[in-house]
Enzyme design. Structure first.
Site, short mmCIF file in Angstrom:
data_model
loop_
_atom_site.label_atom_id
_atom_site.label_comp_id
_atom_site.label_asym_id
_atom_site.label_seq_id
_atom_site.Cartn_x
_atom_site.Cartn_y
_atom_site.Cartn_z
N HIS A 135 1.73 -12.63 -3.35
CA HIS A 135 1.43 -11.25 -3.79
C HIS A 135 2.69 -10.71 -4.48
O HIS A 135 3.38 -9.82 -3.96
CB HIS A 135 1.05 -10.41 -2.56
N ASP A 233 2.07 -7.16 8.33
CA ASP A 233 0.83 -7.13 7.55
C ASP A 233 -0.31 -7.41 8.53
O ASP A 233 -0.07 -7.86 9.67
CB ASP A 233 0.91 -8.21 6.44
N ARG A 319 4.07 0.80 -5.85
CA ARG A 319 3.20 -0.19 -6.51
C ARG A 319 2.94 0.23 -7.96
O ARG A 319 2.90 -0.61 -8.86
CB ARG A 319 1.86 -0.33 -5.77
#
Ligand code: CP
Ligand code: NVA
Length: 332
Positions: A135, A233, A319
Site C-alpha cells: 500500500h 491495522d 492521504r
C-alpha cells in the site's frame, strides 16, 4: 540533487530511491501548504485519470478524486462491479484501452502482479492504490504525518513498530519505507503473521545502506519499548475470508494497542493506523465480531484511538496531499 519522476508508475516503494521518496514527501508538504493557503495549483489542467477499484475504499478514492480536481484534472471512477476488468477483459487489454483515454490510472485490487501487468501495458503512469502485498501511497501520508510530529528528516534513527498483522500490505510497506529512509523498524506479532522472509531480506539489505535496522519479534515489550510510533491495522484485510476472524483474534489479541502497551513506548510516542479501524461496535463487522467473539475493541482500544497520542485523522488527511504529489510528480 534534481529528481524527476515524470512518466514513472508508482507500484511499490522498493522501486524508488530514498531521494525520490524524499522528493515526494517534500512535494506533499508543499501541496498541503498550498491547499491550506487556498493557493490555486491546477498544474495538470485538462488531464484525465481513471480510478479502478476492485476493492472498496473511502480515503484512497476520495484522495484521488479530490486531488485530481485540485490539480485541474477530471477523474473517472470504476467501481468493483462496474468494469469488465478481469471478468470479460484481461488486465493487458484493459490497460491498453484505458491508456488510450487517460493520462494516468489508479488501481486497487488483489495480487501485486495485477497492478504490475497494468503498468506494463498501459503506456501511462499507473499508481498502486493498494494490493494484497503493498500500500505505497499510504506510506507517503504516514511518513509525512510522522515528520509533522518529529520534524523533516527527524525520523532517522527513531523506532517505528507495527503491532499485529505485520505481514499485511500496510505492515510490508511500512517496513520498506522505514528501510529506505533510515528509520528503525520493528514488526511485532506472531510468527504466522510476519512479512515474507524474502521481503524481510530485501529490506535488511536496503536498511544496511541507510543505517537502520529491521527487527522481527513476538515479544510485545520488546516491540513497544522506545518506539516513537506504534502503528497497527485491522486483523483481517480486504479479500481475506471472514472465517479467519476466530484464528486472528486468538493470534493477535496479545498485540492489541491499548493504554498499557502505549505506556511502554517512548514518552513522546504517537499512535497511527491507516484506517478503517475496529475500535468500537459502531460498524456492522465490529458488531458481528462482538456478537460472535465478545470482543468490543479489536486491534486498538477506543481509548488509544480517541486519545491524545492518536494521529489517525491527520494521517487520513495526508492521504490527499501525498496522492496529489504522486499524480503531479509522475504526470508533469
Ligand atoms: N487507508 C486506506 O487506504 O483507506 P481506504 O481503504 O478507505 O481507501
Ligand atoms: N490491510 C488493510 C488496509 C486497508 C487500508 C486491507 O487490505 O484491508
Amino acid at each position: 540533487m534534481s529528481v524527476s519522476l515524470s512518466g514513472r508508475s508508482f507500484l511499490k516503494l522498493l522501486d524508488f530511491t530514498p531521494d525520490e521518496i524524499r522528493y515526494l514527501l517534500d512535494l506533499s508538504a508543499d501541496l498541503k501548504a498550498k491547499k491550506r493557503a487556498h493557493e490555486p495549483h491546477r498544474y495538470l489542467e485538462g488531464r484525465n485519470v481513471a480510478l479502478v477499484f476492485e476493492k472498496t475504499s473511502t480515503r484512497t478514492r476520495c484522495a484521488f478524486e479530490v486531488g485530481a480536481a485540485d490539480l485541474g484534472m477530471h477523474a473517472v471512477y470504476l467501481d468493483p462491479s462496474a468494469s469488465q476488468i478481469g471478468k470479460k477483459e484481461s488486465i493487458a487489454d484493459t490497460a491498453r484501452v484505458l491508456g488510450r483515454m487517460f493520462d494516468g490510472i489508479e488501481y486497487r485490487g488483489f495480487g501485486q502482479e495485477r497492478v504490475e501487468e497494468l503498468a506494463a501495458y498501459a503506456g501511462v503512469p499507473v499508481w498502486n492504490g493498494l494490493t494484497t502485498e503493498f500500500h505505497p501511497t499510504q506510506m507517503l501520508a504516514d511518513v509525512l504525518t510522522m515528520e509533522e510530529e518529529f520534524g523533516r528528516g527527524g525520523m532517522a534513527g527513531r523506532k517505528v513498530t507495527f503491532m499485529g498483522d505485520a505481514g499485511n500490505n500496510v505492515g510490508n510497506s511500512l517496513m520498506v519505507v522505514c528501510a529506505k529512509l533510515g528509520i528503525d523498524f520493528c514488526a511485532c506479532g506472531p510468527a504466522e503473521q510476519m512479512p515474507a522472509a524474502e521481503l524481510v531480506e530485501a529490506c535488511r539489505e536496503v536498511a544496511a545502506g541507510t543505517g537502520s535496522t529491521i527487527t522481527l519479534t513476538a515479544d510485545v515489550d520488546e516491540g513497544a519499548r522506545g518506539a516513537s510510533v506504534i502503528y497497527t491495522d485491522i486483523w483481517v484485510s480486504m479479500g481475506e475470508s471472514a472465517d479467519l476472524w476466530g484464528e486472528r483474534i486468538r493470534l493477535l489479541s496479545p498485540y492489541q494497542v491499548n493504554d498499557e502497551l502505549m505506556s511502554r513506548a517512548a514518552d513522546d510516542a504517537i499512535f497511527m493506523h491507516c484506517l478503517p479501524s475496529f475500535h468500537d461496535r459502531k460498524t456492522t463487522i465490529g458488531e458481528e465480531v462482538y456478537q460472535k467473539f465478545g470482543l468490543a475493541e479489536l486491534e486498538v482500544t477506543d481509548e488509544v484511538f480517541e486519545g491524545a497520542r492518536s494521529r489517525v485523522f491527520e494521517e487520513a488527511e495526508n492521504r490527499l496531499h501525498s496522492i496529489k504529489a504522486v499524480m503531479l510528480a509522475t504526470l508533469q
